[in-house]
Scaffold this active site. Structure first.
Site, PDB file in Angstrom:
ATOM      1  N   ASN A   9       0.876  -1.175   0.000  1.00 56.01           N
ATOM      2  CA  ASN A   9       0.000   0.000   0.000  1.00 56.01           C
ATOM      3  C   ASN A   9       0.910   1.221   0.000  1.00 56.01           C
ATOM      4  OD1 ASN A   9      -1.804   2.060   0.473  1.00 56.01           O
ATOM      5  ND2 ASN A   9      -2.246   1.483   2.592  1.00 56.01           N
ATOM      6  N   TRP A  10       1.011   1.847  -1.169  1.00 54.63           N
ATOM      7  CA  TRP A  10       1.943   2.982  -1.291  1.00 54.63           C
ATOM      8  C   TRP A  10       1.424   4.230  -0.566  1.00 54.63           C
ATOM      9  CZ3 TRP A  10       3.841   3.168  -7.140  1.00 54.63           C
ATOM     10  CH2 TRP A  10       4.582   2.011  -7.395  1.00 54.63           C
ATOM     11  N   LYS A  11       0.149   4.226  -0.226  1.00 56.27           N
ATOM     12  CA  LYS A  11      -0.492   5.417   0.364  1.00 56.27           C
ATOM     13  C   LYS A  11      -0.231   6.632  -0.548  1.00 56.27           C
ATOM     14  CE  LYS A  11       0.289   3.473   4.898  1.00 56.27           C
ATOM     15  NZ  LYS A  11      -0.013   3.631   6.294  1.00 56.27           N
ATOM     16  N   HIS A 100      -9.592   1.235   4.748  1.00 52.40           N
ATOM     17  CA  HIS A 100      -8.316   1.412   5.457  1.00 52.40           C
ATOM     18  C   HIS A 100      -8.558   2.346   6.645  1.00 52.40           C
ATOM     19  CE1 HIS A 100      -4.218   2.600   6.369  1.00 52.40           C
ATOM     20  NE2 HIS A 100      -3.827   1.522   5.716  1.00 52.40           N
ATOM     21  N   GLU A 102      -6.973   4.718   7.815  1.00 49.33           N
ATOM     22  CA  GLU A 102      -6.750   6.149   7.559  1.00 49.33           C
ATOM     23  C   GLU A 102      -7.980   6.771   6.898  1.00 49.33           C
ATOM     24  OE1 GLU A 102      -3.031   5.643   5.495  1.00 49.33           O
ATOM     25  OE2 GLU A 102      -2.089   5.043   7.381  1.00 49.33           O
ATOM     26  N   GLU A 172      -5.754  -5.062  10.406  1.00 51.36           N
ATOM     27  CA  GLU A 172      -4.732  -4.041  10.610  1.00 51.36           C
ATOM     28  C   GLU A 172      -5.001  -3.307  11.929  1.00 51.36           C
ATOM     29  OE1 GLU A 172      -2.698  -2.823   6.739  1.00 51.36           O
ATOM     30  OE2 GLU A 172      -4.398  -1.494   7.005  1.00 51.36           O
ATOM     31  N   GLY A 178       2.197   2.088  10.695  1.00 52.68           N
ATOM     32  CA  GLY A 178       3.173   3.170  10.548  1.00 52.68           C
ATOM     33  C   GLY A 178       3.852   3.560  11.846  1.00 52.68           C
ATOM     34  N   SER A 217       3.054  -2.381  10.304  1.00 58.06           N
ATOM     35  CA  SER A 217       4.510  -2.444  10.505  1.00 58.06           C
ATOM     36  C   SER A 217       5.095  -3.825  10.208  1.00 58.06           C
ATOM     37  CB  SER A 217       4.883  -1.990  11.921  1.00 58.06           C
ATOM     38  OG  SER A 217       4.499  -0.640  12.106  1.00 58.06           O
ATOM     39  N   GLY A 238       2.607  -1.205   4.233  1.00 63.16           N
ATOM     40  CA  GLY A 238       2.698   0.216   3.905  1.00 63.16           C
ATOM     41  C   GLY A 238       4.139   0.620   3.684  1.00 63.16           C
ATOM     42  N   GLY A 239       4.760   1.174   4.723  1.00 68.41           N
ATOM     43  CA  GLY A 239       6.115   1.736   4.626  1.00 68.41           C
ATOM     44  C   GLY A 239       7.112   0.835   3.901  1.00 68.41           C
TER      45      GLY A 239
HETATM   46  C1  PEP Z   1      -0.930   0.123   5.932  1.00 71.14           C
HETATM   47  O1  PEP Z   1      -0.979   1.309   5.704  1.00 71.14           O
HETATM   48  O2  PEP Z   1      -1.815  -0.610   5.480  1.00 71.14           O
HETATM   49  C2  PEP Z   1       0.179  -0.390   6.729  1.00 71.14           C
HETATM   50  C3  PEP Z   1       0.115  -1.613   7.179  1.00 71.14           C
HETATM   51  O3  PEP Z   1       1.217   0.459   6.938  1.00 71.14           O
HETATM   52  P1  PEP Z   1       2.638   0.102   7.633  1.00 71.14           P
HETATM   53  O4  PEP Z   1       3.109  -1.182   7.032  1.00 71.14           O
HETATM   54  O5  PEP Z   1       3.523   1.250   7.279  1.00 71.14           O
HETATM   55  O6  PEP Z   1       2.381  -0.006   9.085  1.00 71.14           O
END
Ligand code: PEP
Length: 254
Positions: A9-11, A100, A102, A172, A178, A217, A238-239
């Site tokens: 997930n590049w966000k 998501h 966010e 999640e 994050g 994470s 994500g990251g």
């Molecule tokens: C996400 O945004 O779906 C996510 C899991 O982010 P991260 O891996 O950065 O925690």
């Protein structure tokens, strides 16, 4: 056996030049690494909508699928700024993330809106990755199971068994996204097993086949342990998906 799905997930990150170099680095390794084993993982990148055309073109013919990060709950019409599932389908989108945390937090998406988004995606043959997860406050109040059950139930309420079989669920925990904090494999497994039992109450066959990803994470150094859990069928990342070496290490871990 459920085929693992590793979804990036590049966000709201990326740019034309950066996308190209990241995808080229991924393709160079994924074509070699993932083609060999009998049970290979599925690899996906969910990119900002504006980059779908570029990414779909770069990834055409490769083993990496392209997906979106959101879709409108409406079919078409006067919804300024929204992107419909038909538009995503035009760009070879196989998956779309819905709900998501966010979007739930910053765009006030309710469980019902998330369910409508999942429906719209399925209408066009796009697989919704339905995100559920509790906040730290909810976890500390012992409400994790209750919260994820409500979020999942809203989606189950609008889908028949055939449609339910075509979704992916992502657990999640909001406090792990994050933040560098990860649910331990045991903590994650407990919630995944709970989600699968809820699905089984509706349909056991669907529940046994449906993939439940972990997100929050996930990194190369915890991916193996997390994905070794019986009900963790991959990751939503994500990251670490923005860094080719890290994302590839997670793909190998799967
Ligand atoms: C996400 O945004 O779906 C996510 C899991 O982010 P991260 O891996 O950065 O925690």
């Amino acid at each position: 056996m459920r085929r693992k799905l590793i979804a990036g997930n590049w966000k709201m990150n990326g740019g034309l030049a950066a996308n190209e170099s990241l995808l080229k680095a991924l393709m160079a390794s994924v074509e070699v690494d993932v083609s060999e084993p009998v049970v290979s993982s599925e690899v996906l990148v969910c990119v900002p909508a504006l980059f779908l055309a570029q990414c779909a073109e770069l990834l055409a013919g490769s083993k990496i699928a392209v997906g979106a990060q959101d879709v409108s709950a409406h079919k078409s019409g006067a919804y300024t700024g929204e992107i419909s599932s038909a538009m995503l389908a035009d760009y070879a989108c196989k998956y779309v993330i819905v709900g998501h945390s966010e979007r739930r937090a910053y765009h006030h998406e309710t469980d019902e809106v998330v369910a409508q988004k999942a429906l719209q995606a399925l209408r066009l043959g796009i697989c919704p990755i339905v995100c559920v997860g509790e906040t730290l406050e909810q976890r500390e109040a012992g409400k994790t199971f209750e919260v994820v059950a409500m979020q999942l139930q809203a989606v189950m309420d609008v889908l028949d068994e055939g449609a339910l079989a075509r979704i992916v669920v992502a657990y999640e925990p909001v406090w792990a996204i994050g933040t560098g904090k990860t649910a331990t494999p045991v903590m994650a497994q407990e919630v995944h097993a709970h989600l699968r039992s809820l699905l089984a109450q509706r349909d056991e066959t669907v529940a046994s086949k449906l993939r439940i990803l972990y997100g929050g994470s996930m990194k190369p150094d915890n991916a193996v342990e997390l994905m070794a859990m019986p009900d963790i069928d991959g990751g939503l990342i994500g990251g670490a998906s923005l860094n080719a070496a890290d994302f590839l290490a997670i793909i190998r871990a799967a």
